[in-house]
Design an enzyme around this catalytic site. Structure first.
Site, PDB file in Angstrom:
ATOM      1  CE1 TYR A 195      -1.272   3.054   3.451  1.00 25.23           C
ATOM      2  CE2 TYR A 195       0.579   1.739   4.218  1.00 25.23           C
ATOM      3  CZ  TYR A 195      -0.231   2.858   4.329  1.00 25.23           C
ATOM      4  OH  TYR A 195      -0.002   3.770   5.334  1.00 25.23           O
ATOM      5  CE1 TYR A 223       6.659   2.316   7.092  1.00 24.40           C
ATOM      6  CE2 TYR A 223       8.656   3.630   6.813  1.00 24.40           C
ATOM      7  CZ  TYR A 223       7.324   3.533   7.179  1.00 24.40           C
ATOM      8  OH  TYR A 223       6.650   4.646   7.618  1.00 24.40           O
ATOM      9  CG  PHE A 280       5.693   9.170   1.146  1.00 24.64           C
ATOM     10  CD1 PHE A 280       5.255   9.415  -0.140  1.00 24.64           C
ATOM     11  CD2 PHE A 280       6.658   8.192   1.343  1.00 24.64           C
ATOM     12  CE1 PHE A 280       5.783   8.692  -1.219  1.00 24.64           C
ATOM     13  CE2 PHE A 280       7.182   7.456   0.278  1.00 24.64           C
ATOM     14  CZ  PHE A 280       6.741   7.719  -1.004  1.00 24.64           C
ATOM     15  CD  GLU A 281       3.021   4.053   6.525  1.00 24.26           C
ATOM     16  OE1 GLU A 281       4.011   3.988   7.266  1.00 24.26           O
ATOM     17  OE2 GLU A 281       1.883   3.675   6.854  1.00 24.26           O
ATOM     18  CB  ILE A 282       5.657   2.607  -0.410  1.00 25.48           C
ATOM     19  CG1 ILE A 282       5.408   3.960  -1.078  1.00 25.48           C
ATOM     20  CG2 ILE A 282       5.177   1.483  -1.320  1.00 25.48           C
ATOM     21  CD1 ILE A 282       6.146   4.159  -2.390  1.00 25.48           C
TER      22      ILE A 282
END
Length: 382
Positions: A195, A223, A280-282
């Site tokens: 996500y 991460y 903001f993170e994937i």
């Protein structure tokens, strides 16, 4: 002359009736706004069960959607509300222009209140990708029964006296708790492997001409971040001691080659307040769904600091990353231009700058308030 007082009396009677009539209309209008507009029930009395959530979920697939299949089972996820619509349009527009028009990854929008038809239709105009709208279950959103409300209010008052941002906001605590421990369990998210968090007021300032999801999957990265900051001490006063209790109780969960030296500068005695700015993170969702992450979240959640202090999902996520992942499991997306509030990540590389509209001299990693320099200095092995 004799009739004048009678005329005056009639005039005031008419005005009085007018005021009464207007008062009635005003009362009806207020009732409509407070009760009818949220589905005949005051918002604080709404209780969305699992069945409500499943029956509400709205998935919209535009014509010709399957022209390009995404490379990874991944989605953009945003916890948002109807009033964020117009800012969210800007974030989606930039995401589409900068990246997603080439990849067509889907979007998932979640809220504690039903989305309006205007919201859903307008979002549908912004992207040719699949979009989904879902309700957040009550038990994932409301203040848990184990929280002492008086203690929570005292904590809020204390932070307000210190002029801490979001000091008395209950909704802020609810949304950060949801991001920290629950969003990945939503039925609309559970089928995805990765996500990318999408904030309604974020800007993407550089073209992204590769697939970060695929980049992470091929390298087994768990991460991804762009910005790091120091947290406000008053909001996390007991977070470190609680995390130490967890590590003492569950010693087998901590990664041997962990990155705890990034969050503690004195060998684990105290928290240096460094955290990944998680707006903001994937993330590889298998990390959030792991037994050790779930156990850590429950341990911290039951301690109550999310409500008593103001533990956010950012320091909670950062402690989990530092405990459970190796440095090579984490990636700084230095080349992704990202702006949120007053902080930005702006690449300095001249080739990348040709695809950006940001000033690299104002990138937060150059500032002492950032912890990215310390992250880069960490050794990849112990």
């Amino acid at each position: 002359m004799v009739g004048s007082p009678r005329l005056g009396h009639s005039k005031w009677v008419s005005l009085g009736r007018c005021k009464v009539f207007l008062a009635i209309i005003f009362t009806v209008l207020i009732f409509h706004l407070l009760f009818v507009r949220v589905g005949q029930t005051p918002k604080h009395l709404q209780a969305y069960t699992v069945q409500d959530v499943l029956s509400y979920n709205d998935v919209r697939i535009p014509p010709g959607f399957n022209t390009t299949a995404p490379s990874v089972k991944a989605a953009f996820v945003s916890v948002t509300r109807n009033q964020d619509l117009h800012e969210l349009r800007g974030a989606i527009r930039q995401m589409e222009d900068r990246f997603n028009h080439r990849y067509h990854y889907p979007y998932v929008f979640l809220s504690d209140e039903p989305f309006t038809d205007e919201f859903k239709e307008t979002i549908g105009w912004m992207t040719p990708s699949k979009v989904s709208f879902g309700l957040i279950p009550r038990n994932h959103w409301e203040v848990p029964a184990f929280i002492d409300r008086n203690k929570m209010r005292e904590g809020m008052s204390y932070l307000t006296s210190k002029s801490v941002i979001h000091s008395d906001s209950l909704s802020y605590r609810q949304v950060t708790r949801y991001y920290a421990g629950f969003f990945h369990k939503h039925p609309l998210v559970e089928d995805y492997d990765f996500y990318w968090r999408l904030e309604h007021d974020a800007e993407y300032t550089c073209d992204i001409d590769y697939d970060p999801f695929l980049y992470m999957r091929e390298r087994n990265i768990k991460y991804g971040f762009t910005i790091t900051l120091h947290e406000f001490l008053d909001t996390v006063k007991t977070l470190w001691s609680t995390a130490q209790q967890f590590m003492t109780t569950y010693t087998h969960y901590t990664e041997d080659k962990n990155t705890m030296d990034w969050v503690s500068s004195d060998g684990g005695n105290s928290y240096n307040l460094c955290h990944f700015w998680s707006n903001f993170e994937i993330v590889d969702l298998s990390f959030l769904r792991s037994e050790r992450y779930e156990r850590l979240f429950r341990f911290l959640d039951e301690a109550g600091g999310i409500f008593y202090e103001r533990w956010g999902d950012a320091p909670i996520r950062s402690l989990a990353v530092s405990m459970f992942l190796k440095k090579e499991d984490v990636h700084w997306f230095e080349d992704i231009g990202y702006l949120h509030s007053a902080f930005q990540n702006c690449p300095a590389n001249s080739a990348t700058q040709m695809k950006c509209h940001c000033d690299p001299d104002r990138s937060i990693h150059l500032n002492d308030f950032s912890c990215t320099r310390q992250w880069n200095q960490l050794s990849a092995s112990k």
